[in-house]
Design a protein around this motif. Sequence first.
Motif, PDB file in Angstrom:
ATOM      1  N   LYS A  11      -6.379   2.108   1.402  1.00  0.00           N
ATOM      2  CA  LYS A  11      -5.270   2.634   0.605  1.00  0.00           C
ATOM      3  C   LYS A  11      -4.764   3.994   1.102  1.00  0.00           C
ATOM      4  CE  LYS A  11      -4.971  -0.516  -2.772  1.00  0.00           C
ATOM      5  NZ  LYS A  11      -3.713  -1.196  -3.163  1.00  0.00           N
ATOM      6  N   HIS A  48      -6.397   2.959  -4.874  1.00  0.00           N
ATOM      7  CA  HIS A  48      -5.082   3.557  -4.650  1.00  0.00           C
ATOM      8  C   HIS A  48      -5.007   4.934  -5.307  1.00  0.00           C
ATOM      9  CE1 HIS A  48      -0.776   4.054  -4.274  1.00  0.00           C
ATOM     10  NE2 HIS A  48      -0.628   4.076  -5.599  1.00  0.00           N
ATOM     11  N   GLY A 103       1.083   0.780  -6.274  1.00  0.00           N
ATOM     12  CA  GLY A 103      -0.024   0.772  -5.326  1.00  0.00           C
ATOM     13  C   GLY A 103      -0.114  -0.438  -4.431  1.00  0.00           C
ATOM     14  N   SER A 158      -3.748   2.454 -11.030  1.00  0.00           N
ATOM     15  CA  SER A 158      -4.710   1.908 -10.083  1.00  0.00           C
ATOM     16  C   SER A 158      -6.032   1.638 -10.769  1.00  0.00           C
ATOM     17  CB  SER A 158      -4.921   2.891  -8.917  1.00  0.00           C
ATOM     18  OG  SER A 158      -5.993   2.487  -8.098  1.00  0.00           O
TER      19      SER A 158
END
Length: 470
Positions: free
Chosen positions: A110, A138, A204, A134
């Motif tokens: 991420k 993320h 995300g 998230s």
Amino acid sequence: MPTNMKELPVSVGPEHWRFLQKGKFSDLQNDSSNCSMDDSLDTDADPAMSDPCCDGENPVVVEGQRICDAQDQIRGGVIRTPCTKTRMSEALGSEVYFKKEFMQFTGSFKDRGALLALMNLTEEQKKRGVVTTSAGNHAQAMAFQGGKLGIPVTVVMPKTAPLVKVSSCRDLKAEVVLYGSRFDEAKAHAMKLRNERNLIYIDGYDHPDILAGQGTVGLEILEDVPDVDYVIVPVGGGGLVAGVSAAIKHVNPNVQIIGVESERCPSWHTAMENGQPIKCQQTIKGAKQSISDGLNVIRVGYNAFATAKIDRMVTVSEKYIAVAILRLLEGEKSVVEGAGAIGYAALLSGVLPEVKGKKVACILCGGNIDATVLGLVIDRALVQEGRMSRFMVVVSDRPGGLARLVAILAHMGASVKEIGHDRISLASYVYMTGITCTVETKNKAHAQEVRQRLEETYGEDLRWQQESDE
């Protein structure tokens, strides 16, 4: 005193086995009592809560060249993770390479998309700050990259998010808001904060910059293994598989992309069956029971679904994810979370016979797993591997009853890990006791030998506990 249990003038019926439910593994049974069939919240239905960067009516297709440009843009801002051949290749029957994205600073891929999305904000947007939703990875990436760039970051996480991920976000100086028990509930609250505070929302797994950033994983795989035949990608919201597949197909269309998700959370399969991203009722029910928490997204991304170039999608059961985590720990010396291990789980499960004898890259996308959860997963994996077994047996409570049981186990080479008595549940049998025992065995064959020997001795007074395949 009789030496054989069957000589005792007692018959232990099912009503006397209440202590079976008191064991350490009783929670292995699926418990859906806390799951609901209620529809998830739909932020897209309310214009004030929608995300203009992720429009289901006008999805953005992220092209391969955009990902190549992203690689140059984020170079030096993320770790160039290795993609190396595993020594477990021979056992798998393929030449398998692991792309070790769990080695990123925040423990997952991420970091890539987060950095690109934040870098592409205007100066005015950077001052206002960003908000995101998230389950953990993320959020950590946004907190870390935002901190480096001096951009205020607010992350809204479900209350069920793993503690290690929540703590990491706070350590990285992000504002952490815990809200709701599901991702969609947390997202709705994040949208509310966006409107109230005039923040920028960054999805995300579906923001175009996120997809482009994640796609750089695919470019690095091709650099390290240019003749790769298959690339196996974990699938949750779809950001990783969309970016990776777009990047790889841009460079080499012959490489086959295989996406993998948990049987309990088949949101991408649901989107495929309906021709578009929709809420997956099975994921709503199964998310709380899946160890691949990073993939538990109720509806996959619009841009991700439009962008992805997947050749085949498969699902795997939770038991194979647990075994994959254990084998990566032992064989690869790598601590990988459920979402990160799911690609390797697909190889272990046998659902990919076409990769036998081929060159395969498998993305280990994250390593953020709670220590307590890791311990539980290891126990369950050991059970699945036949290396730990649990049984309950009724024995004589006279001197020598327990000694006889332990002597049998010692003779069979089974190591006793835990042992306990239960006399209360057999109140009508004063001279009997229930024994709950956990033993370590070498493998499934050895466990079966131990079980057979105990059945010969104790017959119906033995109950061998097995983990469900579900």
